[in-house]
Design an enzyme around this catalytic site. Structure first.
Site, PDB file in Angstrom:
ATOM      1  N   SER A 138      43.828   9.937  37.721  1.00 15.65           N
ATOM      2  CA  SER A 138      43.402   8.538  37.949  1.00 15.65           C
ATOM      3  C   SER A 138      41.870   8.555  38.732  1.00 15.65           C
ATOM      4  O   SER A 138      41.460   9.477  39.176  1.00 15.65           O
ATOM      5  CB  SER A 138      44.424   8.041  38.991  1.00 15.65           C
ATOM      6  OG  SER A 138      44.226   6.554  39.404  1.00 15.65           O
ATOM      7  N   TYR A 151      50.762   7.210  45.883  1.00 16.18           N
ATOM      8  CA  TYR A 151      50.043   7.519  44.274  1.00 16.18           C
ATOM      9  C   TYR A 151      48.821   8.228  44.449  1.00 16.18           C
ATOM     10  O   TYR A 151      48.582   9.077  43.680  1.00 16.18           O
ATOM     11  CB  TYR A 151      49.847   5.864  43.695  1.00 16.18           C
ATOM     12  CG  TYR A 151      49.504   5.915  42.550  1.00 16.18           C
ATOM     13  CD1 TYR A 151      50.235   6.101  41.108  1.00 16.18           C
ATOM     14  CD2 TYR A 151      47.969   5.969  42.191  1.00 16.18           C
ATOM     15  CE1 TYR A 151      49.678   6.139  39.879  1.00 16.18           C
ATOM     16  CE2 TYR A 151      47.701   5.984  40.975  1.00 16.18           C
ATOM     17  CZ  TYR A 151      48.771   6.127  39.745  1.00 16.18           C
ATOM     18  OH  TYR A 151      47.909   6.279  38.550  1.00 16.18           O
TER      19      TYR A 151
END
Length: 296
Positions: A138, A151
């Site tokens: 990400s 996350y």
């Protein structure tokens, strides 16, 4: 015969888009995810493109899950050529408010499960002299953001793990470790996120299609680049964080509170983090049709 491609998180979003892309290229596909209903729907999409498909309703974050998936795929197809590590869950909440179980599960799914899967598939790659793992990281693998700390921690860890593993594999010809780093992507992950902020979550703009990430994953699996970034936000956020870290920290907090977590009230939920939500699934979350600002 075509490649044998394992896609974890293949029931929705980036994983599902990637499976369809590989199916179009004549690959044999193994879809791995928790939700048997969504897996079945994704398998239909791939079979319509002519692919032979195996579905495995396995939680890769649990001990033994990756080994069972690897053994089952090899028993069915005889080998594994590409392992796409795209299983992921999301959670919104401050460090203090996020429940321990949600925090731990995000890290187990987004990091530990992929570490276990790599360990499970590497002996097979060594035995047959090659294979590729593509980790889906990400933008949050390289920068941080507020209210998504579990996350961010998992994705930072995944990038670090992939780079360490790549270094270890330098002496093993044919084994390749790749990473694709998407920014905000139009997938259902945000609707399915855990959320204890009291606000309604939205992906931070600009949002790009999951198929764009899928194309990057296919390129990574057959190309020479070790890491591929996807999304225009990459080319603003990373330099800004490096050159002006304080400005970045102020800006990302303001963006998250105004665009990422909007004032429309939302009940507390664990989403799909702790347990699968059984439905047909989809590639898109419909975020490409959401205006930048909506009434509060």
């Amino acid at each position: 015969m075509g490649q044998v491609v394992v896609v974890t998180g293949g029931s929705r979003g980036i994983g599902r888009a990637t499976a369809v892309r590989f199916a179009r290229r004549g690959a044999r596909i193994a879809l791995v995810a928790r939700d048997a209903v969504a897996l079945s729907s994704a398998a239909v999409q791939c079979r319509r493109r002519g692919a032979e498909v195996l579905t495995l309703s396995i939680d890769l974050a649990t001990p033994g899950g990756p080994e069972r998936a690897t053994d089952t795929v090899i028993a069915r197809f005889g080998r594994i050529d590409v392992w796409v590590a795209s299983a992921s869950v999301f959670a919104y909440g401050s460090v203090e408010d996020t429940p321990d179980a949600v925090r731990d599960r995000v890290i187990e799914t987004n990091l530990v499960g992929h570490m276990r899967a790599a360990r499970a598939v590497l002996p097979h790659f060594r035995a047959r002299g090659g294979g590729t793992i593509v980790f889906v990281g990400s933008l949050y693998s390289q920068v941080a953001g507020p209210y998504v700390s579990s996350y961010v921690a998992a994705k930072h860890g995944l990038l670090g793990f992939a780079r360490s593993l790549r270094q270890e594999m330098r002496g093993h010809r044919g084994i390749r470790i790749k990473v694709v780093l998407p920014a905000s992507i139009d997938t259902p992950i945000y609707q399915r996120a855990a959320n204890v902020t009291g606000r309604t979550p939205f992906p931070l703009p600009p949002v790009v299609s999951a198929d764009r990430v899928a194309r990057a994953i296919v390129r990574a699996a057959r190309g020479h680049r070790d890491e591929i970034a996807v999304g225009a936000a990459q080319f603003v956020a990373r330099p800004l964080r490096f050159v002006f870290p304080r400005a970045y920290d102020r800006g990302i907090r303001a963006l998250q509170r105004s665009l990422g977590l909007r004032r429309r009230a939302a009940p507390a939920t664990t989403g799909a983090v702790l347990a699968a939500q059984h439905d047909p699934g989809a590639v898109s979350g419909g975020w490409g049709r959401v205006p930048l600002r909506r009434p509060r």
